[in-house]
Design a protein around this motif. Structure first.
Motif, PDB file in Angstrom:
ATOM      1  N   ILE A  65       0.850  -1.199   0.000  1.00  0.00           N
ATOM      2  CA  ILE A  65       0.000   0.000   0.000  1.00  0.00           C
ATOM      3  C   ILE A  65       0.880   1.242   0.000  1.00  0.00           C
ATOM      4  N   HIS A  66       0.686   2.076  -1.025  1.00  0.00           N
ATOM      5  CA  HIS A  66       1.348   3.380  -1.072  1.00  0.00           C
ATOM      6  C   HIS A  66       0.483   4.354  -0.269  1.00  0.00           C
ATOM      7  N   GLY A  67       1.115   5.069   0.656  1.00  0.00           N
ATOM      8  CA  GLY A  67       0.363   5.888   1.604  1.00  0.00           C
ATOM      9  C   GLY A  67      -0.150   7.211   1.072  1.00  0.00           C
ATOM     10  N   ARG A  68      -0.594   7.225  -0.184  1.00  0.00           N
ATOM     11  CA  ARG A  68      -1.233   8.397  -0.769  1.00  0.00           C
ATOM     12  C   ARG A  68      -2.473   7.959  -1.536  1.00  0.00           C
ATOM     13  N   THR A  69      -3.363   8.921  -1.776  1.00  0.00           N
ATOM     14  CA  THR A  69      -4.496   8.654  -2.663  1.00  0.00           C
ATOM     15  C   THR A  69      -4.061   8.912  -4.098  1.00  0.00           C
ATOM     16  N   ARG A  70      -4.921   8.519  -5.045  1.00  0.00           N
ATOM     17  CA  ARG A  70      -4.612   8.782  -6.447  1.00  0.00           C
ATOM     18  C   ARG A  70      -4.551  10.283  -6.694  1.00  0.00           C
ATOM     19  N   GLN A  74      -3.588  12.611  -4.881  1.00  0.00           N
ATOM     20  CA  GLN A  74      -2.342  13.219  -4.390  1.00  0.00           C
ATOM     21  C   GLN A  74      -1.185  13.034  -5.363  1.00  0.00           C
ATOM     22  N   MET A  75      -1.313  12.056  -6.276  1.00  0.00           N
ATOM     23  CA  MET A  75      -0.197  11.689  -7.150  1.00  0.00           C
ATOM     24  C   MET A  75       1.028  11.371  -6.269  1.00  0.00           C
ATOM     25  N   TYR A  76       2.114  12.174  -6.400  1.00  0.00           N
ATOM     26  CA  TYR A  76       3.291  11.966  -5.546  1.00  0.00           C
ATOM     27  C   TYR A  76       3.541  13.183  -4.670  1.00  0.00           C
ATOM     28  N   LYS A  77       2.508  14.030  -4.521  1.00  0.00           N
ATOM     29  CA  LYS A  77       2.666  15.269  -3.750  1.00  0.00           C
ATOM     30  C   LYS A  77       2.317  15.025  -2.281  1.00  0.00           C
ATOM     31  N   GLY A  78       2.611  16.042  -1.469  1.00  0.00           N
ATOM     32  CA  GLY A  78       2.265  15.952  -0.053  1.00  0.00           C
ATOM     33  C   GLY A  78       3.077  14.865   0.634  1.00  0.00           C
ATOM     34  N   VAL A  79       2.584  14.451   1.771  1.00  0.00           N
ATOM     35  CA  VAL A  79       3.303  13.471   2.594  1.00  0.00           C
ATOM     36  C   VAL A  79       2.517  12.165   2.621  1.00  0.00           C
ATOM     37  N   ALA A  80       3.236  11.055   2.508  1.00  0.00           N
ATOM     38  CA  ALA A  80       2.565   9.743   2.592  1.00  0.00           C
ATOM     39  C   ALA A  80       2.042   9.532   4.012  1.00  0.00           C
ATOM     40  N   ASP A  81       0.824   9.003   4.114  1.00  0.00           N
ATOM     41  CA  ASP A  81       0.178   8.744   5.404  1.00  0.00           C
ATOM     42  C   ASP A  81       0.046   7.228   5.585  1.00  0.00           C
ATOM     43  N   TRP A  82       0.771   6.707   6.542  1.00  0.00           N
ATOM     44  CA  TRP A  82       0.785   5.254   6.748  1.00  0.00           C
ATOM     45  C   TRP A  82      -0.177   4.790   7.841  1.00  0.00           C
ATOM     46  N   THR A  83      -0.964   5.707   8.414  1.00  0.00           N
ATOM     47  CA  THR A  83      -1.813   5.303   9.554  1.00  0.00           C
ATOM     48  C   THR A  83      -2.857   4.259   9.141  1.00  0.00           C
ATOM     49  N   ARG A 121      -8.621  -9.985  10.618  1.00  0.00           N
ATOM     50  CA  ARG A 121      -8.974 -10.787   9.447  1.00  0.00           C
ATOM     51  C   ARG A 121      -7.808 -10.909   8.460  1.00  0.00           C
ATOM     52  N   ILE A 122      -6.897  -9.966   8.517  1.00  0.00           N
ATOM     53  CA  ILE A 122      -5.817  -9.943   7.518  1.00  0.00           C
ATOM     54  C   ILE A 122      -4.689 -10.883   7.944  1.00  0.00           C
ATOM     55  N   GLN A 123      -4.443 -11.876   7.103  1.00  0.00           N
ATOM     56  CA  GLN A 123      -3.406 -12.881   7.383  1.00  0.00           C
ATOM     57  C   GLN A 123      -2.210 -12.777   6.434  1.00  0.00           C
ATOM     58  N   ILE A 124      -2.335 -11.979   5.377  1.00  0.00           N
ATOM     59  CA  ILE A 124      -1.260 -11.880   4.382  1.00  0.00           C
ATOM     60  C   ILE A 124      -0.280 -10.766   4.773  1.00  0.00           C
ATOM     61  N   PRO A 125       0.957 -10.824   4.263  1.00  0.00           N
ATOM     62  CA  PRO A 125       1.903  -9.730   4.537  1.00  0.00           C
ATOM     63  C   PRO A 125       1.406  -8.403   3.974  1.00  0.00           C
ATOM     64  N   ILE A 126       1.613  -7.347   4.743  1.00  0.00           N
ATOM     65  CA  ILE A 126       1.279  -5.985   4.318  1.00  0.00           C
ATOM     66  C   ILE A 126       2.577  -5.174   4.270  1.00  0.00           C
ATOM     67  N   PHE A 127       2.883  -4.636   3.086  1.00  0.00           N
ATOM     68  CA  PHE A 127       4.089  -3.840   2.899  1.00  0.00           C
ATOM     69  C   PHE A 127       3.708  -2.370   2.745  1.00  0.00           C
ATOM     70  N   GLY A 128       4.493  -1.492   3.365  1.00  0.00           N
ATOM     71  CA  GLY A 128       4.264  -0.058   3.254  1.00  0.00           C
ATOM     72  C   GLY A 128       5.175   0.559   2.205  1.00  0.00           C
ATOM     73  N   ASN A 129       4.650   1.583   1.520  1.00  0.00           N
ATOM     74  CA  ASN A 129       5.405   2.253   0.458  1.00  0.00           C
ATOM     75  C   ASN A 129       5.074   3.741   0.494  1.00  0.00           C
ATOM     76  N   GLY A 130       6.114   4.557   0.243  1.00  0.00           N
ATOM     77  CA  GLY A 130       5.893   6.007   0.172  1.00  0.00           C
ATOM     78  C   GLY A 130       6.763   6.764   1.140  1.00  0.00           C
ATOM     79  N   ASP A 131       7.721   7.531   0.609  1.00  0.00           N
ATOM     80  CA  ASP A 131       8.527   8.484   1.381  1.00  0.00           C
ATOM     81  C   ASP A 131       9.636   7.886   2.242  1.00  0.00           C
ATOM     82  N   VAL A 132       9.881   6.589   2.179  1.00  0.00           N
ATOM     83  CA  VAL A 132      11.003   6.050   2.961  1.00  0.00           C
ATOM     84  C   VAL A 132      12.294   6.344   2.205  1.00  0.00           C
TER      85      VAL A 132
END
Length: 330
Positions: free
Chosen positions: A171-176, A178-187, A197-208
Motif C-alpha cells: 500500500i502506497h500511503g497516498r491517494t490517487r 495526491q499523485m506523488y505530492k504531499g506526505v505519505a500517510d501510513w496510519t 482478518r488480515i493474514q497476508i503480509p502488508i508492505f508499506g510504500n511512500g517516502d522512505v
C-alpha cells in the motif's frame, strides 16, 4: 518470523524495490540486488501490450536468475485481457505476478487501469480473482489508500482481495488524487495490519528515504516490510544502509566517489548489454544526475555524460570524475 509470499521466504523484514516505469529495468535491478534489495518487480507491463505482442511490453518480461525472487507487474482495464496477460507473464517464469492498482498517471488511470480501479472495487475484485485463477504463481497487489480523501477504501480492498486469493498487499500511503505530492500517510496501513482478518503480509510504500525513517516506521506502523521506489534511483545503497542500521543501530558511511563511479559504470554496461549500445546509452542518461547528486560543481560533467554517444567517451568522463572528486565528501 520469516515473511512469506506463498512459498517465497523473504526473511524477517524484507526491503522491496518498487516497480517504476522507465526505471526498474534489469540493469537497475542488478545494482539494487547487489546492494541488498530482497525482492524486486519489473516495470509495469500493459496487458494490452502483451496480448498484441508489442515489442516493448515483451521486452519488459525479461527476468534473470540472479534477480530472484522477482515479480512481473501487469496492469489493465479489461478483465479477460488481464487473464490472458497473466498466462503470458507466467510463461516468463517469474516468482510471482503483481497487479498494479496504484499507478496514478493519466494515461493509465484515465483509461480505467491502475488506480482507477479504486473507484470500482467490485471490478477490482473480479479482475483479481481472474488473475489468481489464471496462474499457479502467487499473486500480489500494489495499490493506494483510495481515489481521493473522500474515498479511502483500502481497508475494504485488503479484505476482499485477500478473500479471492492474493498472497501479499503493498500500500502506497497516498491517494490517487495526491499523485506523488504531499506526505505519505501510513496510519491506514497500520489499521489494515492490525485487522485480525488480515493474514497476508502488508508492505508499506511512500517516502522512505533514510535508514532512521525505515526503522521508525517499521515500529510505528507495524508493517511486514517496506517497498522503496524513488529513494533508490541513483542510490541503490539505500538498501544496504537500512539493513546495516537495522542490524547495528549505526549509520553506514555513504558510498565513496569510487563506489559511485563503479556502480554507475556497472549500470551502464548492463544497460548496453540488455538494450544495445544506442538505446542503452540513451536510457542511462536519466540516472547520472542521481548517481552524483551532492557533488559540488558537477554540472559540466553531467552535461558531458548526457551528450556523449560512445561508451568509451563516457567511461573516460567517469574516470575523470573518479580522479577529480575522490577526496570530496558527499
Amino acid at each position: 518470523m520469516s515473511v512469506k509470499i506463498g512459498n517465497i521466504d523473504l526473511g524477517d523484514f524484507p526491503l522491496l524495490l518498487a516497480p517504476m516505469e522507465d526505471v526498474s529495468d534489469p540493469p537497475f535491478r542488478f545494482v539494487c540486488k547487489q546492494n541488498g534489495a530482497d525482492m524486486m518487480y519489473t516495470e509495469f507491463i500493459s496487458s494490452e501490450g502483451l496480448i498484441r505482442d508489442a515489442a516493448k511490453s515483451r521486452q519488459k518480461l525479461d527476468v534473470f536468475e540472479y534477480e530472484r525472487p522477482i515479480g512481473i507487474q501487469i496492469f489493465g482495464s479489461d478483465i479477460e485481457h488481464m487473464r490472458e496477460a497473466t498466462e503470458i507473464a507466467t510463461k516468463a517464469k517469474p516468482d510471482l505476478i503483481d497487479i498494479n492498482y496504484g499507478c496514478p498517471v493519466k494515461n493509465v488511470a484515465c483509461r480505467g487501469a491502475g488506480a482507477s480501479l479504486l473507484q470500482d472495487i467490485d471490478k477490482m475484485v473480479a479482475m483479481t480473482a481472474a488473475v489468481v485463477k489464471a496462474t499457479h504463481l502467487p499473486v500480489t497487489v500494489k495499490t493506494r489508500l483510495g481515489w481521493d480523501d473522500n474515498t479511502k477504501n483500502v481497508y475494504e480492498v485488503a479484505e476482499r482481495l485477500q478473500d479471492v486469493g492474493i498472497k501479499a498487499l503493498t500500500i502506497h500511503g497516498r491517494t490517487r488524487s495526491q499523485m506523488y505530492k504531499g506526505v505519505a500517510d501510513w496510519t491506514l496501513i497500520r489499521e489494515i495490519k492490525r485487522n485480525p482478518r488480515i493474514q497476508i503480509p502488508i508492505f508499506g510504500n511512500g517516502d522512505v528515504d533514510s535508514p532512521e525513517k525505515a526503522a521508525n516506521w517499521r515500529l510505528e506502523y507495524e508493517v511486514d516490510g517496506i517497498m522503496i521506489g524513488r529513494a533508490a534511483i541513483g542510490y541503490p545503497w539505500i538498501f544496504r544502509e537500512i539493513k546495516h542500521f537495522f542490524e547495528t543501530g549505526t549509520f553506514l558511511d555513504g558510498p565513496t566517489i569510487n563506489e559511485r563511479v563503479d556502480v554507475c559504470t556497472t549500470h551502464l554496461k548492463k544497460s548496453i548489454e540488455w538494450k544495445g549500445s544506442k538505446t542503452g546509452i540513451f536510457e542511462m542518461r536519466r540516472h547520472y544526475a542521481n548517481y552524483f547528486k551532492g557533488i559540488p560543481n558537477f554540472k559540466e560533467y553531467r552535461m558531458k555524460l548526457v551528450s556523449l554517444e560512445r561508451v568509451e567517451d563516457i567511461e573516460d568522463v567517469l574516470y575523470e570524475i573518479r580522479n577529480k572528486f575522490d577526496t570530496v565528501a558527499v
